[in-house]
Design an enzyme around this catalytic site. Sequence first.
Site, PDB file in Angstrom:
ATOM      1  N   CYS A  56      40.687 -18.453   2.302  1.00  0.00           N
ATOM      2  CA  CYS A  56      39.783 -18.598   3.451  1.00  0.00           C
ATOM      3  C   CYS A  56      40.177 -19.730   4.386  1.00  0.00           C
ATOM      4  O   CYS A  56      39.834 -19.698   5.566  1.00  0.00           O
ATOM      5  CB  CYS A  56      38.348 -18.817   2.959  1.00  0.00           C
ATOM      6  SG  CYS A  56      38.124 -20.377   2.057  1.00  0.00           S
ATOM      7  N   CYS A  61      36.324 -20.542  -1.106  1.00  0.00           N
ATOM      8  CA  CYS A  61      36.574 -19.447  -2.044  1.00  0.00           C
ATOM      9  C   CYS A  61      37.168 -19.886  -3.373  1.00  0.00           C
ATOM     10  O   CYS A  61      37.050 -19.188  -4.365  1.00  0.00           O
ATOM     11  CB  CYS A  61      37.450 -18.373  -1.405  1.00  0.00           C
ATOM     12  SG  CYS A  61      39.181 -18.866  -1.200  1.00  0.00           S
ATOM     13  N   CYS A  86      43.805 -26.190   0.517  1.00  0.00           N
ATOM     14  CA  CYS A  86      43.890 -25.699   1.899  1.00  0.00           C
ATOM     15  C   CYS A  86      43.326 -26.717   2.881  1.00  0.00           C
ATOM     16  O   CYS A  86      43.567 -26.618   4.087  1.00  0.00           O
ATOM     17  CB  CYS A  86      43.171 -24.360   2.053  1.00  0.00           C
ATOM     18  SG  CYS A  86      41.372 -24.450   1.979  1.00  0.00           S
ATOM     19  N   SER A 364      33.501 -37.102   1.828  1.00  0.00           N
ATOM     20  CA  SER A 364      32.822 -38.393   1.742  1.00  0.00           C
ATOM     21  C   SER A 364      31.384 -38.313   2.226  1.00  0.00           C
ATOM     22  O   SER A 364      31.027 -37.468   3.057  1.00  0.00           O
ATOM     23  CB  SER A 364      33.574 -39.445   2.559  1.00  0.00           C
ATOM     24  OG  SER A 364      33.530 -39.134   3.940  1.00  0.00           O
ATOM     25  N   GLY A 366      29.921 -40.663   4.036  1.00  0.00           N
ATOM     26  CA  GLY A 366      29.911 -41.069   5.435  1.00  0.00           C
ATOM     27  C   GLY A 366      30.395 -39.977   6.361  1.00  0.00           C
ATOM     28  O   GLY A 366      29.852 -39.779   7.454  1.00  0.00           O
ATOM     29  N   ASP A 380      22.702 -31.675   4.196  1.00  0.00           N
ATOM     30  CA  ASP A 380      21.687 -31.933   3.177  1.00  0.00           C
ATOM     31  C   ASP A 380      21.548 -33.431   2.930  1.00  0.00           C
ATOM     32  O   ASP A 380      20.442 -33.937   2.715  1.00  0.00           O
ATOM     33  CB  ASP A 380      22.071 -31.244   1.863  1.00  0.00           C
ATOM     34  CG  ASP A 380      21.739 -29.765   1.857  1.00  0.00           C
ATOM     35  OD1 ASP A 380      20.632 -29.414   1.438  1.00  0.00           O
ATOM     36  OD2 ASP A 380      22.586 -28.957   2.271  1.00  0.00           O
ATOM     37  N   GLU A1327      34.031   3.465  -8.387  1.00  0.00           N
ATOM     38  CA  GLU A1327      33.050   3.432  -7.303  1.00  0.00           C
ATOM     39  C   GLU A1327      31.616   3.771  -7.715  1.00  0.00           C
ATOM     40  O   GLU A1327      30.681   3.135  -7.229  1.00  0.00           O
ATOM     41  CB  GLU A1327      33.488   4.385  -6.189  1.00  0.00           C
ATOM     42  CG  GLU A1327      34.715   3.908  -5.451  1.00  0.00           C
ATOM     43  CD  GLU A1327      35.175   4.890  -4.384  1.00  0.00           C
ATOM     44  OE1 GLU A1327      35.285   4.482  -3.227  1.00  0.00           O
ATOM     45  OE2 GLU A1327      35.424   6.050  -4.719  1.00  0.00           O
TER      46      GLU A1327
END
Length: 1401
Positions: A56, A61, A86, A364, A366, A380, A1327
């Site tokens: 991603c 992910c 990444c 972090s 900050g 949050d 399926e």
Amino acid sequence: MEDHQQPNMEETRICNSNLVFAVNNKRFELPNVDPSTTLLQFLRTQTPFKSVKFGCGEGGCGACIVLLSRHNPLIDRVEDFTVSSCLTLLCSVNGCSITTSEGLGSSRDGFHPIHQRFAGFHASQCGFCTPGMCISLFGALVDAENSHRADPSPGFSKLTVIEAEKAIAGNLCRCTGYRPIADACKSFATDVDMEDLGFNHFWKKGDSQATKLSRLPSYSPNNGVCTFPEYLKREIKPSLPLDSEKFSWYTPFSVEELQNLAKATDAKSRTLVKLVVGNTGMGYYKELERYGKYIDLRHVPELSMIRRDHTGIEIGASVTISKAIEALKEETEGESLSEFASVLKKIAAHMEKIATKFLRNTGSVGGNLVMAQSKHFPSDIATILLAAGSFVHILTDTMHEKLTLEEFLARPPLDNSKSILSSIKIPCRETIKDDRSSEMDRKLLFETYRAAPRPLGNALPFLNAAFLAKVSHSKSSGGIIINKCQLAFGAYGTKHAIRARKVEDFFTGKTVTIGVLYEVMKLVKATVVPEDGTSYAEYRSSLAVGFLFHFLGPVTDTTEKISNHCLDEYNSSSSYNDAKVKEKQNQLDHANAKASTLISSSKQVVQLNRDYLPVGEPIAKSGAALQASGEAVYVDDISSPANCLYGAFVYSTKPFARVKGIEFKSKSPTDGVAALISFKDIPKFAENIGSMFMFGTESLFADEFTRYAGERLALVVADTQRNADLAANHVVVDHDLDNMEPPILTVEEAVEKSSFFEVPPRYCPKQVGDVSKGMAEADHKILSAEDLSSLHANLLLYDDIQIKLGSQYFFYMENQTALAVPDEDNCMVVYSSTQCPQYVQTTISRCLGIPEHNVRVITRRVGGGFGGKAMKSMPVATACALAAHKLRRPVRMYLDRKTDMVMAGGRHPMKVTYSVGFKSNGKITALQLDILVNAGISPDMSPLIPEHLLAPLSKYDWGALSFDIKLCKTNHSSKSAMRGPGEVQGSYIAEAVIEHVASAISMEVDSVRNINLHSYNSLSLFYGVGSGERSEYTLTSIWDKLATSSSFHQRVAMIDQFNACNVWQKRGISRVPIVHQTVVAPFPGKVSILSDGSVAVEVGGIELGQGLWTKVKQMAAFGLGSIKCETTGSGLLEKVRVIQSDTLSLVQGGCTGGSTASEASCEAVRLCCKVLVERLTTLKEKLQVQKGSITWETLILEAYSESVNLSASSYFVPGITSKQYLNYGAAVEVNLLTGETSILRSDIIYDCGQSLNPAVDLGQIEGAFVQGIGFFMLEEYLTNSDGLVVTDGTWTYKIPTIDTIPKQFNVEILNSGHHQDRVLSSKASGEPPLLLAASVHCATRAAIREARKQLLSWGCLDGSPSAFDLKVPAAMATVKELCGLGIVERYLEWKMCSKRKTSSN
């Protein structure tokens, strides 16, 4: 200005001239590197370690996780933690050691027990996500081993079960359904109950505990894995920074140095500067520009300290979130918690739900707050620290400024060149005795909240909140008084978190009564108002009300003494009020017995078939250990050829426009750009074709006009993938809308303009019976608006009967990718991650204007497909081939996740209206359907949809069935065949009708389902010859069997009791059948026996993770085993290798899909083996006469010497096949304050015929079911007003994770006997189980119905509690809306009214 210049680092400190680090104990030294290079980019392009995958690019992910180890020389200790490679910048790992899954073990050096257990627990399917899962688990094991816990029993680790499950909470998997992965992880836990571990390759049912443990691959701490080599300790001095001039990477070691760097940057304002700690912000705010300077903040003491004293705890701005959590937890250790420690404990617990462990390890505190302040990130941390009354410290020149967090957030964005956030302080606010009021006991209450699609984090919240209140209990008044409160709300669609000051002022000094609480709730709703354009605005406001009610509801009008128990009281508000109800429920619902774990004990029941050994054996998936170790090679793992170029698509953002020009923003192209390929570069006499199927083609590039948002306009070709991606983002497309017809963006507009695709007659399903007659026989009718002309007395009228089904993105873990290499004589070799190599070959041939024999398409394995690697893979391979053809250089491409999502198309959205007639007993007599299917701009595979819709929809006996299905051509990307195309929608439509009928006549929906199940005669009427023999119809017996095995009727009674005893949690249960019609396509096969007796097998089917190679290997061993020769080693099975698909070696490979490629490929191989056995039998008999018994190896050597043809090809063309009969039940719990659903238990019984491999089929069943949960409950694939996809990454598109699957997940594979028309009596499994997930949606509907009944009893519901439309997906906001956005206010009104009535009496 001289004193503002940057200091010369070489004059002040000796520097490391080169970047030095280790990967899997291998030393790397780089003299120079682009500072924007990520660790992932380096590992994948400059090392042989390809286990780290690009999934991603957002840290969302887990496919790219590595273990990063750093040595602290001061305490001579190595710190190990997982990171997302990444996002991690390569320069930041100077002096560090990296461990990837290859570093744990390999096929050559021996697999690590993690690899072996993942394989043995059948926890790897496509395998693309598996190395990341392994490293996540390894990181958790290392963490546990470094703890001070007691040593575990031999063979186990210090890890606990809940830690083992949470270890992979941030990792995504689209294949397995997570249950087997969780089992593999839990097998290492010290407190695991071996009985709780599911189906595996190590032991058999009934084995003793000791036997099970002895057969598990042995584990000991680290298993010889060295995470930090000794030479690195001796060689590296972490205090030495990199040469800043060479790397443009600056490492200040003091605030003064940092400020001087900032000033120098300000003086040279043309240079873009980036302040770095973990670089995790790049996952959310993508870098579209190049930075000229990077400043690493991690080594500034003032920013990295953690200080504790009696006034509170201060955390440096560069301290990682994980370190902050550790520090906060340290403050809470001990037997009794102070109030401040209790606050810190709650903050730490909330922080553990932020992002994922591997992001918290580098992100972090900050950095999170600065993003919230400067870029309005929905943080949050900002919210919870705001409620705790936190302060921040800002450094500006020589000034040290102390601000409240509230003041900081409200300021203009922080200018990093002038001001730097240095630390955050959480003040200690212990309870103070008030001598003036001796009758009052004071208590501090604190709680945090978040509502997000995933309970364990890895998802942004719709709203977060935190509340701190000083309360007291008055003996004289008997109530609870709010002495002071701090109420914070955030992430609800505002610039930053806020303190609800008006609410606080109103509340302060008041006794918490129902009346006061009611007024407070109204004030909260008026305060927490999302900005215009915010999604689910009313829902977010209702969450604020619900959370505050949850906080203070338990102490409303109570005379209990306040204690620490109050801090945990809130959870009990949704618990059982009846001990007997709880006790009985626990007996039937094991999930409640182990509430602390994500997944409780699950049951897998399989019936083994030993008639065709080794077919039928549950052997481990072929190559699973290779996938776990990262050695399995996917297309993007193939080393780039010399002079290789890289491509990135430029796409349209308008649905219908004239393309006047395509050019780069600046006059000169971005660095490394070699070409910009468009339709003008297609060779003369060739075709502008990007994909093809039997119903038509789709252009590779738009010509003068773009016809949908997301259409390919051009291909940027550059020297690296990153340069190509950056250049594509710098392309400007001049869209001209003058004199253009408005686009068709809805199915209603398509109907108005008669914009449809034709369905060839052979694919048009047939009507069943006489609907007019059936309607006339009905006692009741529900009519759509179009059928109101037949009004009469027995009509139950609903004039807006609509079912709207959204789209779904494939979300294969491996993005679309291809590599094209020009070959001699105008030939092209293309490596493509595709389900349809044959169609890719033909498409490239037509686009380049060369014969098909000049195009070789090779596919070894695919990292997940689900239909998305069929048609949608073709333009990627074709574009690479076109660029390679034009430039005469290899060209490869790996789409970034956003581009992939924008172009993918996905599942077909639909709008359904219907009329239905039925008897008073619930028996349906007629059903008329009108279905509008949004097919997008080209036919793709859409003409197959009507047939695919009607087959599963016909699972009930409708009496008579008629329909009008229109394939609407719209200006959207073409929709494609996603797993269960049309079938999942058709099965759901049937359930929606059944639910509606049951609601209309106030009948139990299960009874309505039961009375409408097919008899064999009605089955034959709806399915014709496909219905098979009478003995094959197993649905009714499965229906009854499930009722018994799942204790269905007892659970219904218990759920009724639960709902009667609980106000804020409601449960629902649903039992759903499906009938799935499967058509087996023709497939080729080729089996070749080599001189040493080893066997090479080629098949048309592609290994997508569905275990096709495994079943084919078993079939080859079975087929050749009929020669009945002894063999050395482990038998014929180990001599068989399935090799990659090659379109010039095996033609007519078709397209792998529809669940049947495995069985068809197996049958093709069996036919080949039959030919080979016939050729060998005469020779074997002759040799037996001469030598007696003969081994396989001897037989083959003799066959070679006598020139026996030991290669055979076949082309299996099947006849008509029959259906699958399946059944399922689920129980769901709904939280009425948030709309969150929890799947407590699921029971599946699946008729798999005689399974070719029960382990593989079990994985397919569970994986498909969980993917179905995504469609029905979670995944919203949304577009803007132009039709451009806006849920274009892991931040906005949420597939299921381990914390959203059933807590108890029971699956039984039924062996339904011999079916001579099928391949060794087997049935498909890929399926059909996806359709079963509709039961979760139906169970959610049942729970909502109970909530609405409750509203009705309060006198707060207009209309029927049963008449409502539950959308697909039934996301949290949708569920909450139906349960009542104002449910808290309605409850309080009802309570006040009841109190007044009681008082008046």
